[in-house]
Enzyme design. Structure first.
Site, PDB file in Angstrom:
ATOM      1  N   SER A 194       0.840  -1.202   0.000  1.00 38.53           N
ATOM      2  CA  SER A 194       0.000   0.000   0.000  1.00 38.53           C
ATOM      3  C   SER A 194       0.873   1.248   0.000  1.00 38.53           C
ATOM      4  CB  SER A 194      -0.912   0.024   1.236  1.00 38.53           C
ATOM      5  OG  SER A 194      -0.153   0.287   2.410  1.00 38.53           O
ATOM      6  N   SER A 214       0.917   3.670   2.271  1.00 41.38           N
ATOM      7  CA  SER A 214       0.952   4.332   3.585  1.00 41.38           C
ATOM      8  C   SER A 214       2.325   4.871   3.956  1.00 41.38           C
ATOM      9  CB  SER A 214       0.467   3.361   4.672  1.00 41.38           C
ATOM     10  OG  SER A 214       1.404   2.326   4.876  1.00 41.38           O
ATOM     11  N   LYS A 239       5.785   0.683   9.430  1.00 46.95           N
ATOM     12  CA  LYS A 239       5.608   2.093   9.759  1.00 46.95           C
ATOM     13  C   LYS A 239       6.933   2.641  10.278  1.00 46.95           C
ATOM     14  CE  LYS A 239       1.123   1.703   9.018  1.00 46.95           C
ATOM     15  NZ  LYS A 239       0.536   2.224   7.768  1.00 46.95           N
ATOM     16  N   SER A 258      -2.759   6.595   6.141  1.00 48.94           N
ATOM     17  CA  SER A 258      -2.065   5.560   6.906  1.00 48.94           C
ATOM     18  C   SER A 258      -2.861   5.210   8.156  1.00 48.94           C
ATOM     19  CB  SER A 258      -0.660   6.052   7.310  1.00 48.94           C
ATOM     20  OG  SER A 258      -0.028   5.120   8.164  1.00 48.94           O
TER      21      SER A 258
END
Length: 306
Positions: free
Chosen positions: A89, A91, A146, A254
């Site tokens: 993705s 994010s 992340k 996100s």
């Protein structure tokens, strides 16, 4: 899926390894005994074809001995050294793009067994600015990636598209640090788009770690959806001991710690350190090929991750 693959890999490695040991210490000596007995019965005139048949390894043994070294190598490499991951993705844009294949250092934050994830060797702790892969706290079957924003004891505030940070006050320090905004400067706002809106690209300095982030100026801040820590206001968190606060670089696209809380230390998988290949996908192309087939390779992206 990753946990299931790890379990299967361990079981296959153990199974093939046990078959190899069984053959080495039991089955192979028995075949040799049968050969010696047959040779004695025929006064040493046993045909070569019969000899080969008596000492021939069963299919299961032959297969196990062939694949065990390969499977064992993959198990050690994937569980304790490095593991490849695909970015699914956006994010972490602009740092990581859809189609990037990254390498994750599995031993940076200590070593864990691949099945029960019990740590048996300590190493470094995550630092602010590290890009980490971890087990999603709401569903540990899923891996997330992340950036570490807050360490244990830090206070993190995110309001009006601005990140504020107050590092933990260490014991014995005469003056504790205060809550300060994380400095950022605009780079551009016409490189990336979201639903037709241009995203603002900023260069952010997170405690000495420089990296770029994306902000959608038109996207309203969803404060009511933020994880509300007991005793604190929405958008204001204090990281518990043994946990970390993480956010995606694509701040308005996100699902991260702002919405579900903190990453426990036991959920850490490793540190993302490099991009080993990056594929480009053109969703709007006119082709009979499915959209998941890459249209090119972004060689310029191969290398270390900032």
């Amino acid at each position: 899926m990753a946990a299931l693959f790890s379990l299967v890999l361990v079981l296959v490695t153990l199974g093939t390894g046990l078959v190899w040991l069984l053959d080495t210490f039991y089955l192979a000596p028995r075949r040799q005994q049968k050969l010696a007995f047959a040779s004695a019965q025929t006064s040493g005139d046993l045909p070569e074809e019969a000899r080969d048949k008596l000492v021939q390894e069963p299919w299961l043994v032959e297969t196990s001995k062939s694949i065990f070294p390969v499977i064992a190598f993959v198990l050690v490499l994937r569980s304790f050294l490095w593991e490849p991951f695909q970015i699914p993705s956006g994010s972490m844009m602009p740092t990581l793009l859809v189609g990037d294949f990254i390498l994750v250092n599995k031993h940076e934050y200590g070593l864990r067994d691949p099945v029960f994830r019990a740590k048996f060797w300590e190493n470094n702790d995550p630092q602010r600015g590290d890009i980490i892969v971890f087990k999603y706290p709401k569903d540990t079957r899923v891996d997330y990636i992340k950036r570490v924003i807050g360490l244990p004891g830090d206070r993190v505030v995110y309001r009006n598209k601005t990140l504020y940070l107050q590092p933990k006050c260490e014991a014995g320090v005469a003056k504790c640090p205060g809550l300060e905004p994380v400095q950022s400067v605009e780079v551009n706002r016409d490189e990336f788009f979201q639903n037709g809106s241009p995203l603002m690209r900023l260069s952010e300095d997170l405690a000495g770690v420089d990296h770029d982030i994306l902000i959608n100026p038109r996207h309203p801040e969803p404060l009511r959806y933020y994880y509300k820590q007991p005793g604190r206001q929405a958008g204001d968190w204090v990281v518990p001991e043994g946990s970390y606060f993480v956010m995606g670089d694509n701040r308005d696209n996100s699902t991260d710690g702002r919405f579900w809380g903190f990453v426990p230390e036991e959920n850490l998988v490793g540190k993302a350190t490099g991009i080993w290949i990056s594929f480009e996908f053109d969703r709007d192309r006119s082709s009979v090929l499915p959209t998941w087939v890459p249209t090119g390779v972004r060689f310029s992206r191969i290398g270390g991750i900032d």
